[in-house]
Design an enzyme around this catalytic site. Structure first.
Site, PDB file in Angstrom:
ATOM      1  CD  GLU A  98      -2.851   1.004   0.295  1.00  0.00           C
ATOM      2  OE1 GLU A  98      -3.579   0.012   0.186  1.00  0.00           O
ATOM      3  OE2 GLU A  98      -2.902   1.978  -0.491  1.00  0.00           O
ATOM      4  CB  CYS A 116       5.622   5.405   6.578  1.00  0.00           C
ATOM      5  SG  CYS A 116       3.986   4.705   6.779  1.00  0.00           S
TER       6      CYS A 116
HETATM    7  C1  UDX Z   1       4.651   8.089   3.237  1.00  0.00           C
HETATM    8  C2  UDX Z   1       4.668   7.827   1.731  1.00  0.00           C
HETATM    9  O1  UDX Z   1       4.517   9.065   1.021  1.00  0.00           O
HETATM   10  C3  UDX Z   1       3.540   6.875   1.361  1.00  0.00           C
HETATM   11  O2  UDX Z   1       3.587   6.588  -0.030  1.00  0.00           O
HETATM   12  C4  UDX Z   1       3.727   5.594   2.164  1.00  0.00           C
HETATM   13  O3  UDX Z   1       2.697   4.693   1.877  1.00  0.00           O
HETATM   14  C5  UDX Z   1       3.742   5.901   3.646  1.00  0.00           C
HETATM   15  O4  UDX Z   1       4.762   6.852   3.931  1.00  0.00           O
HETATM   16  P1  UDX Z   1       3.192   9.614   4.864  1.00  0.00           P
HETATM   17  O5  UDX Z   1       4.011   9.064   5.982  1.00  0.00           O
HETATM   18  O6  UDX Z   1       1.715   9.732   5.021  1.00  0.00           O
HETATM   19  O7  UDX Z   1       3.426   8.755   3.544  1.00  0.00           O
HETATM   20  O8  UDX Z   1       3.741  11.092   4.598  1.00  0.00           O
HETATM   21  P2  UDX Z   1       4.455  11.888   3.423  1.00  0.00           P
HETATM   22  O9  UDX Z   1       3.484  12.770   2.779  1.00  0.00           O
HETATM   23  O10 UDX Z   1       5.283  11.015   2.582  1.00  0.00           O
HETATM   24  O11 UDX Z   1       5.419  12.824   4.294  1.00  0.00           O
HETATM   25  C6  UDX Z   1       6.427  12.245   5.129  1.00  0.00           C
HETATM   26  C7  UDX Z   1       7.205  13.294   5.862  1.00  0.00           C
HETATM   27  O12 UDX Z   1       8.044  13.992   4.978  1.00  0.00           O
HETATM   28  C8  UDX Z   1       6.351  14.366   6.567  1.00  0.00           C
HETATM   29  O13 UDX Z   1       6.898  14.576   7.860  1.00  0.00           O
HETATM   30  C9  UDX Z   1       6.515  15.578   5.704  1.00  0.00           C
HETATM   31  O14 UDX Z   1       6.399  16.772   6.418  1.00  0.00           O
HETATM   32  C10 UDX Z   1       7.930  15.391   5.174  1.00  0.00           C
HETATM   33  N1  UDX Z   1       8.197  16.049   3.904  1.00  0.00           N
HETATM   34  C11 UDX Z   1       7.497  15.714   2.788  1.00  0.00           C
HETATM   35  C12 UDX Z   1       9.203  17.009   3.829  1.00  0.00           C
HETATM   36  O15 UDX Z   1       9.859  17.334   4.818  1.00  0.00           O
HETATM   37  N2  UDX Z   1       9.443  17.606   2.624  1.00  0.00           N
HETATM   38  C13 UDX Z   1       8.757  17.297   1.498  1.00  0.00           C
HETATM   39  O16 UDX Z   1       9.060  17.892   0.451  1.00  0.00           O
HETATM   40  C14 UDX Z   1       7.748  16.319   1.585  1.00  0.00           C
END
Ligand code: UDX
Length: 441
Positions: free
Chosen positions: A146, A268
């Site tokens: 997923e 994650c």
């Molecule tokens: C992530 C993956 O994107 C998803 O595909 C997987 O199934 C689960 O893990 P998620 O943990 O919901 O999803 O968050 P995501 O949107 O990926 O952001 C992760 C972290 O990275 C957040 O703390 C966010 O603030 C940070 N982030 C994201 C940054 O610091 N910079 C960015 O440009 C993007």
């Protein structure tokens, strides 16, 4: 299709509701009585945009129910394993306790022809071990990772970027006969997204398990890359946001996931890259992933740097200073505080003697449970009252849209730290604020 979804957390609850939305008859099973009661009452046990509406819609059809009783899974033909795989405390590897217990509890209820579809993020090799336990039962295991993002979980599940099926294969790498049959079952489960031309990758177990951790490692690397550039920008007076814009125009690079700031957190990315490193070590290929250590340390450095920046703007010490932290969840549109950079920085500052008040539109309950010693406020204005410094740590829209003059009226000193590079420095400086950010002059 008759479907059971084992584990109703951020992944499973959304998956169960979306499967019902696609027309299937679904039972969601979880050991947590409170979670099941809430879901049975049509309430989401956590904040996820669109989920309450979806639950109400599909519950009204009678196609979705929840239970703590694993025997209910016996009525289903397809069983999705959606339990968590957190990091083992004090180690890098993933804790497979929940996968183990869910699988063991499900096994007596399986019948020949059933498909067990693993969705949890697991160390490569887990699927093979679970599949071996189904030998002779007539049930078959597929690995179907997923990729949903919190905050967009409903959309990501109903309209995924891609679907991946890891099937049992023979010595030539071709799906076995039961694998082919299982694929047909999954094709029926996902008939709607497949009809919408969602790309489908059909592969073996190992590849399917690796896809998930490889994708998350790539995303983490992209974020740490731009955060490393932010360190260079700080050393040279360059602006990392303009740098990201400029390199992002190259279609091979792309602008998404190039937002520098406090870095990645959540349930994650951090634990997945660590578990991946641990697994690589077990497989004797730790060198292949040694770069992920650097990705992790760049990420953790951002948090330390933010505390230093707070100290800098407070003329060398945060002891006794009042700090307002806007944001507790690891990212906006989520109440999830697992490994949240915002909370981690707030807690560090508190431990170092600052008086920290945290606010968040959705994350306060979870944050308080984790760090009961922090103070919490309901709104940004309340949190910022008499603050010596304000830190924007999670980029909720309401914090991006804060009005500098209005906020300026309640603080003791107009000092803002933009932990997510989302504010316009000119606007804030024009309103008399000292504006500082990671990677911006
Ligand atoms: C992530 C993956 O994107 C998803 O595909 C997987 O199934 C689960 O893990 P998620 O943990 O919901 O999803 O968050 P995501 O949107 O990926 O952001 C992760 C972290 O990275 C957040 O703390 C966010 O603030 C940070 N982030 C994201 C940054 O610091 N910079 C960015 O440009 C993007």
């Amino acid at each position: 299709m008759r479907i059971s979804v084992i584990g109703c957390g951020y992944l499973g609850a959304v998956h169960a509701a979306c499967m019902a939305k696609l027309g299937h008859d679904v039972v969601g099973i979880d050991v947590d009585q409170r979670k099941v009661e809430l879901l049975e009452a049509g309430e989401a046990p956590f904040f996820e945009p669109g989920l309450p509406e979806l639950l109400a819609e599909v519950r009204a059809t009678g196609r979705l129910r929840f239970s703590t009783d694993m025997a209910q899974a016996a009525t289903a033909d397809v069983h999705f394993l959606c339990v968590g795989t957190p990091q083992v405390h004090g180690e890098f590897r993933a804790d497979l306790t929940y996968v183990e217990s869910a699988f063991a509890a499900l096994q007596p209820h399986l019948k020949p022809g059933d498909v067990v579809a693993g969705k949890s993020t697991v160390p490569v090799g887990t699927a093979e071990a679970l599949a071996a336990r189904l030998d002779g039962t007539g049930a078959v295991l597929v690995w179907n990772p997923e990729f949903l993002r919190e905050g967009f979980a409903v959309k990501d599940t109903l309209h995924p970027d891609r679907l991946v099926y890891g099937l049992p294969t023979d010595d030539d790498g071709e799906p076995t006969a039961v694998g082919v049959a299982a694929r047909e079952v999954l094709d029926e489960v996902y008939a709607t997204p497949l009809a919408d031309r969602t790309p489908l990758v059909v592969t073996d177990y190992a590849t399917a398990q690796l896809v998930k951790v490889a994708a998350n490692s790539f995303l983490a690397t992209k974020i740490s890359f731009i955060n490393a550039m932010a360190e260079l920008c700080e050393a040279t007076g360059a602006d990392v946001t303009r740098l990201a814009d400029a390199i992002g125009y190259d279609a091979r690079i792309g602008r998404r996931f190039l937002n520098a700031g406090l870095g990645f957190g959540g349930g994650c990315l951090p634990k997945d890259i660590r578990a991946f490193m641990a697994r690589a070590g077990e497989l004797g290929v730790s060198d292949a992933l040694s770069f992920l250590r650097e990705v992790d340390s760049i990420n953790m450095r951002r948090r330390v740097r933010m505390v230093d920046l707070a100290r800098e703007v407070c003329h060398g010490s945060i002891v006794g200073r009042r700090v307002a932290v806007l944001g507790a969840s690891f990212k906006p549109d989520s109440d999830d505080v697992r490994d949240s950079p915002a909370l981690s920085v707030a807690a560090q500052m508190q431990l170092q003697g600052a008086h920290v008040t945290v606010t968040d539109p959705q994350g306060i309950v979870n944050a308080r449970a984790k760090w009961p010693d922090l103070r919490f406020a309901d709104t940004a204005l309340e949190a910022a009252e008499d603050a010596d410094v304000v830190l924007l740590a999670t980029e909720w829209t309401e914090y991006r849209d804060l009005e500098p003059h209005k906020l300026g009226e309640v603080v003791a000193h107009r000092r803002i730290l933009d932990g997510r590079n989302v504010l316009d420095p000119r606007v804030w400086r024009a309103a008399g604020w000292t504006y500082r950010a990671l990677g911006r002059p």
